[in-house]
Every structure is written in C-alpha cells, then in structure tokens.
Scaffold this active site. Structure first.
Site, PDB file in Angstrom:
ATOM      1  N   GLU A  54       0.827  -1.205   0.000  1.00  0.00           N
ATOM      2  CA  GLU A  54       0.000   0.000   0.000  1.00  0.00           C
ATOM      3  C   GLU A  54       0.861   1.255   0.000  1.00  0.00           C
ATOM      4  O   GLU A  54       0.614   2.210  -0.757  1.00  0.00           O
ATOM      5  CB  GLU A  54      -0.919   0.023   1.226  1.00  0.00           C
ATOM      6  CG  GLU A  54      -1.842  -1.179   1.340  1.00  0.00           C
ATOM      7  CD  GLU A  54      -1.263  -2.292   2.186  1.00  0.00           C
ATOM      8  OE1 GLU A  54      -2.015  -2.844   3.004  1.00  0.00           O
ATOM      9  OE2 GLU A  54      -0.060  -2.611   2.034  1.00  0.00           O
ATOM     10  N   ALA A 156      12.655 -41.939  -5.558  1.00  0.00           N
ATOM     11  CA  ALA A 156      12.337 -42.784  -6.706  1.00  0.00           C
ATOM     12  C   ALA A 156      12.665 -44.218  -6.337  1.00  0.00           C
ATOM     13  O   ALA A 156      13.655 -44.480  -5.656  1.00  0.00           O
ATOM     14  CB  ALA A 156      13.141 -42.352  -7.924  1.00  0.00           C
ATOM     15  N   ALA A 166      22.192 -53.613  -6.578  1.00  0.00           N
ATOM     16  CA  ALA A 166      23.085 -54.144  -5.556  1.00  0.00           C
ATOM     17  C   ALA A 166      24.434 -53.449  -5.533  1.00  0.00           C
ATOM     18  O   ALA A 166      25.068 -53.311  -4.479  1.00  0.00           O
ATOM     19  CB  ALA A 166      23.276 -55.648  -5.773  1.00  0.00           C
ATOM     20  N   GLU A 269      15.400 -34.323  -0.976  1.00  0.00           N
ATOM     21  CA  GLU A 269      15.732 -35.233  -2.068  1.00  0.00           C
ATOM     22  C   GLU A 269      17.052 -35.947  -1.775  1.00  0.00           C
ATOM     23  O   GLU A 269      17.835 -36.226  -2.668  1.00  0.00           O
ATOM     24  CB  GLU A 269      15.827 -34.439  -3.386  1.00  0.00           C
ATOM     25  CG  GLU A 269      15.676 -35.289  -4.612  1.00  0.00           C
ATOM     26  CD  GLU A 269      15.655 -34.480  -5.890  1.00  0.00           C
ATOM     27  OE1 GLU A 269      15.915 -35.066  -6.943  1.00  0.00           O
ATOM     28  OE2 GLU A 269      15.387 -33.269  -5.836  1.00  0.00           O
ATOM     29  N   GLY A 271      18.030 -38.990  -0.459  1.00  0.00           N
ATOM     30  CA  GLY A 271      18.335 -40.404  -0.400  1.00  0.00           C
ATOM     31  C   GLY A 271      17.636 -41.098   0.759  1.00  0.00           C
ATOM     32  O   GLY A 271      16.982 -40.467   1.584  1.00  0.00           O
ATOM     33  N   THR A 273      18.414 -42.558   3.679  1.00  0.00           N
ATOM     34  CA  THR A 273      18.643 -42.294   5.101  1.00  0.00           C
ATOM     35  C   THR A 273      17.997 -40.986   5.532  1.00  0.00           C
ATOM     36  O   THR A 273      17.316 -40.920   6.564  1.00  0.00           O
ATOM     37  CB  THR A 273      20.152 -42.269   5.400  1.00  0.00           C
ATOM     38  OG1 THR A 273      20.727 -43.499   4.967  1.00  0.00           O
ATOM     39  CG2 THR A 273      20.407 -42.074   6.882  1.00  0.00           C
ATOM     40  N   ALA A 275      15.626 -39.246   3.904  1.00  0.00           N
ATOM     41  CA  ALA A 275      14.176 -39.332   3.727  1.00  0.00           C
ATOM     42  C   ALA A 275      13.532 -40.065   4.901  1.00  0.00           C
ATOM     43  O   ALA A 275      12.515 -39.625   5.457  1.00  0.00           O
ATOM     44  CB  ALA A 275      13.849 -40.034   2.413  1.00  0.00           C
TER      45      ALA A 275
END
Length: 374
Positions: A54, A156, A166, A269, A271, A273, A275
């Site tokens: 304003e 993912a 592996a 994002e 990985g 551990t 997450a």
C-alpha cells in the site's frame, strides 16, 4: 459490494504480489484507483524491511493525490508497527476513501486494519477473490501456524521398493518424464535438502533444469545436512544460490533456522537415510514417490527405519493423487495426521557452519548422514 473494476483491480494486485519475494513476509500487491475507476498507482512488497504494498503504491503519488481514492489490496492492511508503520494508518493519513481487499490478515499482530479503517470513516469491502489470495500465501500462512516450512520428501524406487541396484547404481530408475517432473517441483521449492552422503557419492548440482540442461528461472537454495565436510570443488558450490551447510543431525533445528530465513517450502531429495529420518521424526508433510516398473531386488531399500516396530505403529497415509509419467507412476501421499493439527515444532538453534565445515557444538543425533542416490 465490489464493482467489476475493483474485482479486476484485485486480480491485477495478485499479479503484482507475485513479483515480490517469498520469505519472512507475505507477498502482497496493491492498486490505487481514482474516483472514476482509473489506475493511479500500483505497488507490491519487495521484502522484509521495505515499504508494504500500500505504501509502495502511495509513494508514487504526489502529496494529496490519494484523497478520495480507492485502495485495492490482496491482504488486509496491517495494523501494527514493525520495521515499517501500520498500512491502515498510512491509508487514512493519505485520505483514501475506500479500501477493497481480498483476505483477512491471519496474524494476531497485524490484524485489525479493517476495523481501524472503518473507525476512521473509510468504507471497507473484504473477501474479494479471497480464494486466489489464500492460494498465493498459503505456504506463508502455514509457516505462521506451525513455525516451520512445509516439507515434501521425494524418492524414486523400483516396483519392489529399491532405490538402487546391488552395486549402488541408480541412474536411472525412472524415465525422462518423471525426471522432468522432479525438476519442475524443485523450481517450486524454496530449498532443496540432501545429506552429505549424497553430495559425496553423487556430487549433485541440485539445480532445477529444463530438458536441454539450461537452468529454470527459479532455483531452490541447496541445503546440505551432515557432519562430513563438503569438497571445495563440489558441484553444489557452483549453484546459482549459495548453499547452506548444517553440521548437525537435528532436523527440527534445521527447519527452525530455515523458517527464520523465510523458507516456506522444503524439498527433501537426499536419499533413503535422510528421507527416512524426516518421516521418522514426523516432519514429512507430503511424500512424492516415483515408482518405476522395474525389479531390482537386493537390500538397497528406498526407505529405511521410520520408527515402526509393529503393524499398529504403521504410519498411515492418504493418497492425494496418482499420475502416470511415461512408464512411471507418481504417488502423492500425505500423513493422515498433518502438522496443521499437531502445532509448531519448537527446536533449538542448529549448529551450523555455512562454509561447509563441521561445527564445534555437537547436535542431537536424529538423522544420520545419507547414503546412496536420491
């Protein structure tokens, strides 16, 4: 009731508001209309410590030129003195005759501007295009309620729940459409968070990029969590935004510090551990799970320990959406009990070293360094 001209002015003010930065203050826009409906001035809030929308608009008018005008604002004019004075009083002093705004101010400190205006004889109309105004500042409002940013945790995985093969390779589990979607979502976040393990293993740039590799217009601030040092030549150090390094495993403390810097939306994002640590701590407001129709087997799970030892402790989620992205599936899910019902997460200051070195003071071990790829 607001006129068609005033409704159009609210929509214009919303456009102006988006020019301002997301941060400690809400994005707000303002338009000053003459008695016959012409646009006399426009303004928006440019960040903490700068004039509010304003006042920004009023400053473009000659002294006395605002008398008898209508001020159209996306948020109720504030009624408190902080770094700047109350906007409600500024409008009164300028001689504004009518104020039209979209959304009531949700904070106790700043609310009451409409009442102050009416007490001074100003005609006030509220609630015009309130849904759009709420959408614009919903993240900021959530931050005011909870004391921490909104947290989205992304990973993912293969169809059998693995984040890597592996041998540790994971590029690429998902296809181009899913990866494109991730970059768009990165650009919508204020900060992107990974662990030092991911930085060490993958050397990610943590930028939001287009298909051709060019940077998108908006970029999240990279945040690195963990006590290991980040190499001087790490790609993240070349990010358009200076990265923040937190030599701690105290996730609530990290979020509290980010909130103090005006971060409203965090994209994790980092990985399996990291997450898992956010989920285990009850700090994940939203999960984005990209599922590829492949089988990997092995022990490299996409999610580790989330604090569930028996089925009765299972973390229940509500699926918000399902979307096909090429051959992949995106599942968006949210905890059944959201942080809005749990209240703010109080936490101490984190032990942080912005130069990437470990801080001297140890922190509570609530997350461990990340391992593997996101």
């Amino acid at each position: 009731m607001a006129s068609a001209i005033e409704i159009d002015a609210v929509r214009r003010a919303l456009q102006l508001a988006r020019r301002g930065p997301r941060g400690l203050n809400p994005q707000v826009g303002a338009v000053i209309l003459s008695p016959d409906g012409g646009v006399l001035a426009e303004g928006f809030h440019r960040g903490a410590g700068t004039p509010h929308a304003e006042v920004d608009a009023l400053s473009q008018l000659a002294p006395g030129a605002a008398r008898g005008t209508t001020a159209v604002v996306t948020l109720e004019p504030c009624n408190h003195t902080g770094r700047t004075g109350p906007c409600a009083q500024a409008l009164i002093d300028a001689g504004v005759a009518r104020v039209v705004y979209a959304l009531d101010d949700p904070t106790d400190a700043a609310a009451g501007g409409a009442e102050r205006l009416r007490g001074a004889g100003v005609d006030v109309e509220s609630g015009v295009d309130a849904v759009a105004a709420l959408e614009l500042i919903s993240d900021w409002m959530a931050l005011q309620r909870t004391g921490r940013p909104h947290v989205t945790v992304k990973w993912a995985q293969s169809l059998d729940g693995r984040a890597a093969a592996a041998d540790g390779t994971s590029q690429w589990i998902t296809g181009p459409a899913a990866r494109r979607d991730v970059h768009v979502r990165r650009a919508h976040a204020d900060a992107i968070v990974v662990g030092t393990g991911t930085v060490r293993a993958d050397d990610p740039a943590l930028t939001a990029r287009a298909d051709n590799g060019s940077l998108l217009e908006t970029q999240p601030t990279p945040v690195i969590i963990g006590e290991s040092e980040t190499a001087p030549d790490a790609a993240v150090r070349r990010h358009p935004r200076a990265p923040l390094f937190y030599a701690t495993h105290d996730l609530p403390a990290v979020l509290a510090d980010l909130a103090e810097q005006g971060v409203q939306r965090v994209f994790v994002e980092g990985g399996p551990t990291l997450a898992s640590a956010f989920v285990r701590a009850g700090l994940a407001d939203e999960l984005l799970v990209y599922v590829a129709p492949v089988l990997l087997g092995g022990s490299r799970l996409a999610v580790g320990d989330v604090g569930v030892s028996t089925i009765d402790e299972a973390r229940r989620l509500a699926v918000a959406s399902l979307e096909n992205l090429g051959d992949d599936l995106l599942i968006v899910a949210r905890p059944v009990s959201t942080r809005e019902t749990e209240g703010p997460h109080a936490s101490p200051e984190p032990s942080r070293a912005h130069d990437g070195t470990a801080a001297a003071e140890p922190a509570r071990a609530t997350a461990r360094e990340n391992e593997g790829d996101a």
